[in-house]
Design an enzyme around this catalytic site. Structure first.
Site, mmCIF file in Angstrom:
data_model
loop_
_atom_site.group_PDB
_atom_site.id
_atom_site.type_symbol
_atom_site.label_atom_id
_atom_site.label_comp_id
_atom_site.label_asym_id
_atom_site.label_seq_id
_atom_site.Cartn_x
_atom_site.Cartn_y
_atom_site.Cartn_z
ATOM 1 N N HIS A 198 27.101 52.944 45.073
ATOM 2 C CA HIS A 198 26.994 54.617 44.566
ATOM 3 C C HIS A 198 26.852 54.702 43.197
ATOM 4 C CE1 HIS A 198 27.954 58.691 44.524
ATOM 5 N NE2 HIS A 198 29.021 58.496 43.700
ATOM 6 N N HIS A 203 24.241 57.248 40.148
ATOM 7 C CA HIS A 203 24.715 57.584 38.653
ATOM 8 C C HIS A 203 23.872 56.612 37.665
ATOM 9 C CE1 HIS A 203 27.498 60.845 39.744
ATOM 10 N NE2 HIS A 203 28.154 60.099 40.519
ATOM 11 N N GLU A 244 26.189 65.505 41.663
ATOM 12 C CA GLU A 244 26.596 64.791 42.873
ATOM 13 C C GLU A 244 25.520 64.925 44.098
ATOM 14 O OE1 GLU A 244 28.221 62.172 43.220
ATOM 15 O OE2 GLU A 244 29.817 62.118 41.837
ATOM 16 N N SER A 263 22.092 57.822 46.651
ATOM 17 C CA SER A 263 22.813 56.486 46.981
ATOM 18 C C SER A 263 23.322 56.496 48.559
ATOM 19 C CB SER A 263 24.010 56.267 46.396
ATOM 20 O OG SER A 263 25.004 57.172 46.423
#
Length: 333
Positions: A198, A203, A244, A263
């Site tokens: 993730h 990110h 997010e 992700s």
């Protein structure tokens, strides 16, 4: 299905807690508070403690690896390396196993075509520029070096959850805290907590885009200016619905730029079925969400300029007084 989230539940999270065995208190935190944190956070995440028995990652009973002693030892080992790290040192080097490399390859392979289909152009370009391997787990140092050359961001290792003010505030310094462990091999397409897949696939690749990296930096500055927990929470909630779980209309299609979607092997194929609303900071900063399910409500930018100018501008101008002003203005309207 997969859920990889950083959320309200992580807002009181901890990197580690030092246990004083003489009175069972934690570095200024009472044992009662510790119990509350353990109860609230262990539902989805794994608090980390450091005491006479060494570093311990506390997995919830329903965690896929909770009853696997080898996995638990592995998590403790990786967490200990992160806790031992100090600024200025090379990032901890983890010797990943073949099984761990296979998990990375499986998820990366599943997401490759989905990124081409669903991700915004800036993410795809950043991903190409960063050039992370898809057949093995990259070391944090190589990812950090790549990001530093592209956007000036660098990575710091996290043993587990990072306190809200530290996680967001560090973005102002172009620092992103990343875990290094992987999900359990019994569920390669699912994790109940933010693992390195993730952090880096979502990110890390986002931070390779100069435009998105700047929005993240501005979010960090907003967090640094907060003097109240309510203000910090508002910043975190707007971050949730943008960095997010943000979506964007681009080239006639709804695409995603949120790390939680990028992700997630499952949710990236489902986000177009959500209730997609226009950017509304008052609503985004107060809207209740359930981190255990796919997000039923998402907020869409109409092109990259709305993300960089409007969302970036929101973070750039944010103060503790901003939420009350926005909510008041919304009620009047």
């Amino acid at each position: 299905t997969e859920r990889i989230l950083r959320s309200r539940a992580s807002n009181c999270g901890v990197i580690a807690m030092d246990v004083d065995d003489s009175d069972k208190t934690l570095a200024g935190v009472s044992s009662a508070t510790y119990t509350v944190h353990m109860f609230e956070e262990a539902q989805l995440y794994a608090p980390v403690t450091e005491g006479p028995d060494g570093v311990q990652v506390h997995l919830a009973d329903d965690h896929p690896g909770a009853h696997d002693p080898d996995y638990r030892r592995r998590r403790n080992e990786i967490a200990a390396g992160a806790l031992a790290w100090r600024a200025g040192q090379r990032l901890p080097h983890v010797v990943y196993t073949e099984a761990e490399h296979q998990i990375w390859a499986t998820v990366s392979g599943e997401l490759h075509s989905k990124h081409e289909k669903y991700a915004i152009r800036a993410f795809r370009e950043g991903k190409d520029a960063l050039g992370l391997p898809e057949d093995r787990v990259p070391q944090l140092q190589e990812v950090s070096d790549g990001l530093s050359a592209l956007t000036g961001f660098q990575l710091h290792p996290a043993a587990g959850l990072v306190p809200l003010d530290v996680f967001y505030g560090s973005l102002a310094d172009r620092v992103f805290h990343s875990t290094q462990y992987l999900r359990h091999d019994s569920t390669p397409l699912y994790t109940p907590e933010p693992d390195i897949l993730h952090e880096i696939v979502g990110h890390g690749n986002l931070l390779a885009s100069p435009q998105i990296a700047e929005v993240k930096r501005l979010a960090g500055e907003a967090a640094r200016r907060c003097r109240t927990k309510e203000g910090l929470q508002f910043v975190a909630d707007v971050f949730w619905y943008t960095i997010e779980f943000g979506v964007m209309y681009e080239e006639g299609e709804l695409r995603c730029y949120g790390a939680g979607l990028l992700s997630s092997y499952g949710e990236i194929e489902e986000f177009r079925g959500a209730d997609v609303r226009a950017i509304d900071f008052a609503e985004m900063g107060t809207f209740a969400y359930d981190i255990t399910h796919y997000q039923p409500v998402l907020f869409a930018c109409r092109g990259m300029s709305e993300l960089t100018d409007r969302v970036g501008g929101f973070f750039a101008d944010f103060t503790d007084e901003t939420p009350a002003r926005l909510i008041k203005g919304r009620k009047i309207a």
